[in-house]
Write a protein that holds these residues in place. Structure first.
Motif, PDB file in Angstrom:
ATOM      1  N   LEU A   1     -20.794  13.687  29.912  1.00 31.56           N
ATOM      2  CA  LEU A   1     -19.848  14.015  28.846  1.00 31.56           C
ATOM      3  C   LEU A   1     -18.966  15.191  29.278  1.00 31.56           C
ATOM      4  O   LEU A   1     -17.734  15.137  29.150  1.00 31.56           O
ATOM      5  CB  LEU A   1     -20.598  14.345  27.555  1.00 31.56           C
ATOM      6  N   ALA A   2     -19.566  16.225  29.822  1.00 33.30           N
ATOM      7  CA  ALA A   2     -18.805  17.388  30.302  1.00 33.30           C
ATOM      8  C   ALA A   2     -17.890  17.002  31.454  1.00 33.30           C
ATOM      9  O   ALA A   2     -16.729  17.434  31.518  1.00 33.30           O
ATOM     10  CB  ALA A   2     -19.764  18.497  30.728  1.00 33.30           C
ATOM     11  N   PHE A   3     -18.386  16.179  32.358  1.00 33.27           N
ATOM     12  CA  PHE A   3     -17.595  15.754  33.517  1.00 33.27           C
ATOM     13  C   PHE A   3     -16.395  14.919  33.077  1.00 33.27           C
ATOM     14  O   PHE A   3     -15.276  15.139  33.547  1.00 33.27           O
ATOM     15  CB  PHE A   3     -18.502  14.970  34.475  1.00 33.27           C
ATOM     16  N   LEU A   4     -16.610  13.979  32.170  1.00 32.70           N
ATOM     17  CA  LEU A   4     -15.513  13.155  31.652  1.00 32.70           C
ATOM     18  C   LEU A   4     -14.458  14.023  30.960  1.00 32.70           C
ATOM     19  O   LEU A   4     -13.264  13.759  31.068  1.00 32.70           O
ATOM     20  CB  LEU A   4     -16.047  12.098  30.682  1.00 32.70           C
ATOM     21  N   ARG A   5     -14.912  15.049  30.276  1.00 27.51           N
ATOM     22  CA  ARG A   5     -13.979  15.978  29.623  1.00 27.51           C
ATOM     23  C   ARG A   5     -13.135  16.695  30.669  1.00 27.51           C
ATOM     24  O   ARG A   5     -11.917  16.829  30.526  1.00 27.51           O
ATOM     25  CB  ARG A   5     -14.759  16.975  28.772  1.00 27.51           C
ATOM     26  N   THR A   6     -13.753  17.147  31.742  1.00 29.46           N
ATOM     27  CA  THR A   6     -13.035  17.829  32.809  1.00 29.46           C
ATOM     28  C   THR A   6     -12.004  16.923  33.461  1.00 29.46           C
ATOM     29  O   THR A   6     -10.937  17.373  33.877  1.00 29.46           O
ATOM     30  CB  THR A   6     -14.034  18.355  33.859  1.00 29.46           C
ATOM     31  N   LEU A   7     -12.307  15.631  33.527  1.00 27.64           N
ATOM     32  CA  LEU A   7     -11.379  14.670  34.127  1.00 27.64           C
ATOM     33  C   LEU A   7     -10.276  14.240  33.163  1.00 27.64           C
ATOM     34  O   LEU A   7      -9.377  13.500  33.553  1.00 27.64           O
ATOM     35  CB  LEU A   7     -12.136  13.429  34.613  1.00 27.64           C
ATOM     36  N   GLY A   8     -10.345  14.700  31.912  1.00 30.98           N
ATOM     37  CA  GLY A   8      -9.332  14.336  30.926  1.00 30.98           C
ATOM     38  C   GLY A   8      -9.543  12.967  30.303  1.00 30.98           C
ATOM     39  O   GLY A   8      -8.647  12.426  29.669  1.00 30.98           O
ATOM     40  N   LEU A   9     -10.734  12.409  30.471  1.00 30.47           N
ATOM     41  CA  LEU A   9     -11.042  11.087  29.930  1.00 30.47           C
ATOM     42  C   LEU A   9     -11.689  11.162  28.556  1.00 30.47           C
ATOM     43  O   LEU A   9     -11.798  10.160  27.854  1.00 30.47           O
ATOM     44  CB  LEU A   9     -11.941  10.317  30.905  1.00 30.47           C
ATOM     45  N   VAL A  10     -12.126  12.358  28.183  1.00 31.91           N
ATOM     46  CA  VAL A  10     -12.758  12.647  26.890  1.00 31.91           C
ATOM     47  C   VAL A  10     -12.217  13.991  26.443  1.00 31.91           C
ATOM     48  O   VAL A  10     -11.904  14.843  27.271  1.00 31.91           O
ATOM     49  CB  VAL A  10     -14.304  12.713  27.061  1.00 31.91           C
ATOM     50  N   ARG A  11     -12.089  14.172  25.149  1.00 33.40           N
ATOM     51  CA  ARG A  11     -11.708  15.500  24.652  1.00 33.40           C
ATOM     52  C   ARG A  11     -12.596  15.876  23.476  1.00 33.40           C
ATOM     53  O   ARG A  11     -13.170  15.023  22.817  1.00 33.40           O
ATOM     54  CB  ARG A  11     -10.236  15.565  24.286  1.00 33.40           C
ATOM     55  N   GLU A  12     -12.691  17.179  23.270  1.00 29.89           N
ATOM     56  CA  GLU A  12     -13.489  17.693  22.162  1.00 29.89           C
ATOM     57  C   GLU A  12     -12.556  18.083  21.033  1.00 29.89           C
ATOM     58  O   GLU A  12     -11.549  18.762  21.252  1.00 29.89           O
ATOM     59  CB  GLU A  12     -14.314  18.902  22.611  1.00 29.89           C
ATOM     60  N   THR A  13     -12.882  17.634  19.827  1.00 30.58           N
ATOM     61  CA  THR A  13     -12.116  17.977  18.634  1.00 30.58           C
ATOM     62  C   THR A  13     -13.000  18.827  17.728  1.00 30.58           C
ATOM     63  O   THR A  13     -14.167  19.071  18.039  1.00 30.58           O
ATOM     64  CB  THR A  13     -11.683  16.702  17.873  1.00 30.58           C
ATOM     65  N   ASP A  14     -12.449  19.242  16.598  1.00 30.71           N
ATOM     66  CA  ASP A  14     -13.236  19.997  15.618  1.00 30.71           C
ATOM     67  C   ASP A  14     -14.426  19.194  15.111  1.00 30.71           C
ATOM     68  O   ASP A  14     -15.425  19.754  14.682  1.00 30.71           O
ATOM     69  CB  ASP A  14     -12.365  20.405  14.428  1.00 30.71           C
ATOM     70  N   ARG A  15     -14.298  17.869  15.133  1.00 24.17           N
ATOM     71  CA  ARG A  15     -15.346  17.000  14.584  1.00 24.17           C
ATOM     72  C   ARG A  15     -16.228  16.369  15.653  1.00 24.17           C
ATOM     73  O   ARG A  15     -17.109  15.587  15.338  1.00 24.17           O
ATOM     74  CB  ARG A  15     -14.703  15.909  13.733  1.00 24.17           C
ATOM     75  N   GLY A  16     -15.965  16.669  16.919  1.00 26.38           N
ATOM     76  CA  GLY A  16     -16.798  16.114  17.977  1.00 26.38           C
ATOM     77  C   GLY A  16     -15.971  15.566  19.121  1.00 26.38           C
ATOM     78  O   GLY A  16     -14.779  15.822  19.230  1.00 26.38           O
ATOM     79  N   PHE A  17     -16.620  14.775  19.942  1.00 24.44           N
ATOM     80  CA  PHE A  17     -15.982  14.228  21.136  1.00 24.44           C
ATOM     81  C   PHE A  17     -15.398  12.847  20.867  1.00 24.44           C
ATOM     82  O   PHE A  17     -15.961  12.050  20.121  1.00 24.44           O
ATOM     83  CB  PHE A  17     -17.004  14.112  22.276  1.00 24.44           C
ATOM     84  N   VAL A  18     -14.256  12.580  21.515  1.00 29.47           N
ATOM     85  CA  VAL A  18     -13.604  11.272  21.461  1.00 29.47           C
ATOM     86  C   VAL A  18     -13.097  10.944  22.856  1.00 29.47           C
ATOM     87  O   VAL A  18     -12.798  11.833  23.648  1.00 29.47           O
ATOM     88  CB  VAL A  18     -12.416  11.224  20.469  1.00 29.47           C
ATOM     89  N   ARG A  19     -12.988   9.658  23.121  1.00 26.03           N
ATOM     90  CA  ARG A  19     -12.390   9.280  24.398  1.00 26.03           C
ATOM     91  C   ARG A  19     -10.877   9.350  24.259  1.00 26.03           C
ATOM     92  O   ARG A  19     -10.330   9.191  23.175  1.00 26.03           O
ATOM     93  CB  ARG A  19     -12.865   7.906  24.853  1.00 26.03           C
TER      94      ARG A  19
END
Length: 181
Positions: free
Chosen positions: A53-71
Motif C-alpha cells: 500500500l505504501a509502495f503503490l502510494r509512492t508510485l502514484g498509483l494510490v493516494r490517501e484521502t481524509d477518508r482513507g486510501f483510493v486507487r
C-alpha cells in the motif's frame, strides 16, 4: 521523506495493475485496504500488504484521502514507476549513481549497494531487527530488481557475477532508460 519498504517485484510491470485494482475506488481504511490487498494479491500477511500500500502510494498509483486510501486513475507505466522510484524510495539515488559508474567487469551487486548505503540505514531499523544487515541486503536486491523491471538497470550474466553452479550474486549495470536520462 523517502519510503523504506520495497516489496518483491513482480515478473512483469503489468502485474502492478492487479495490486492497484485491489485498492478500492471508494476510500477505505488502511486495515480494509490491507485486507483487500492480502486477499486479492495472495500476500502472506498484513505487513506485506501495508508495504505494498505504501509502495503503490509512492508510485502514484494510490493516494490517501481524509477518508482513507483510493486507487488513482494513473496507469503503472514504466515512466510513472521510474519517477516514483527516483522521487520516493530510499537509496534509489545511490543505486542510480552506482549503476552509472558500473561496468560489466565491475557491476553493482546487492552487497555493494548495501555497503554503499549501510551508514544511512535508519537507527531504529537496526535496533528493532537483530539481523538488520541481511534484511537490508535483501532490500537492496529487491530494489535493484525493481530498477531492472523499469529498465533503469540491466543484469550482467557473464559468469563474473555468478558462479558456475548458479550461486553467487547477480550484478547490474545501467539500463537503457538510465543511459538515456
Amino acid at each position: 521523506m523517502r519510503l523504506k519498504p520495497v516489496p518483491e517485484p513482480p515478473a512483469e510491470l503489468a502485474a502492478l495493475t492487479e495490486f492497484q485494482r485491489a485498492v478500492p475506488l471508494v476510500p477505505g481504511s488502511t486495515d480494509d485496504c490491507c485486507a483487500r490487498l492480502r486477499d486479492r494479491c495472495d500476500l502472506p500477511n498484513r505487513q506485506r500488504a501495508n508495504d505494498w500500500l505504501a509502495f503503490l502510494r509512492t508510485l502514484g498509483l494510490v493516494r490517501e484521502t481524509d477518508r482513507g486510501f483510493v486507487r488513482t486513475d494513473a496507469e503503472p507505466t514504466p515512466e510513472r514507476v521510474r519517477e516514483g522510484l527516483r522521487e520516493g524510495v530510499l537509496h534509489v539515488p545511490e543505486a542510480l549513481s552506482s549503476l552509472r559508474a558500473a561496468s560489466p567487469a565491475e557491476p553493482v551487486t546487492a552487497d555493494a549497494l548495501f555497503d554503499a548505503t549501510r551508514d544511512s540505514v535508519p537507527r531504529h531499523d537496526r535496533a528493532r531487527d537483530a539481523d538488520w544487515e541481511r534484511s537490508w541486503r535483501d532490500r537492496a536486491d529487491r530494489l535493484l530488481r525493481w530498477l531492472v523491471l523499469v529498465d533503469l538497470a540491466a543484469p550482467v550474466d557473464d559468469g563474473r557475477s555468478r558462479s558456475a553452479d548458479g550461486d553467487g550474486e547477480r550484478g547490474y549495470v545501467a539500463g537503457d532508460a538510465l543511459a538515456d536520462a
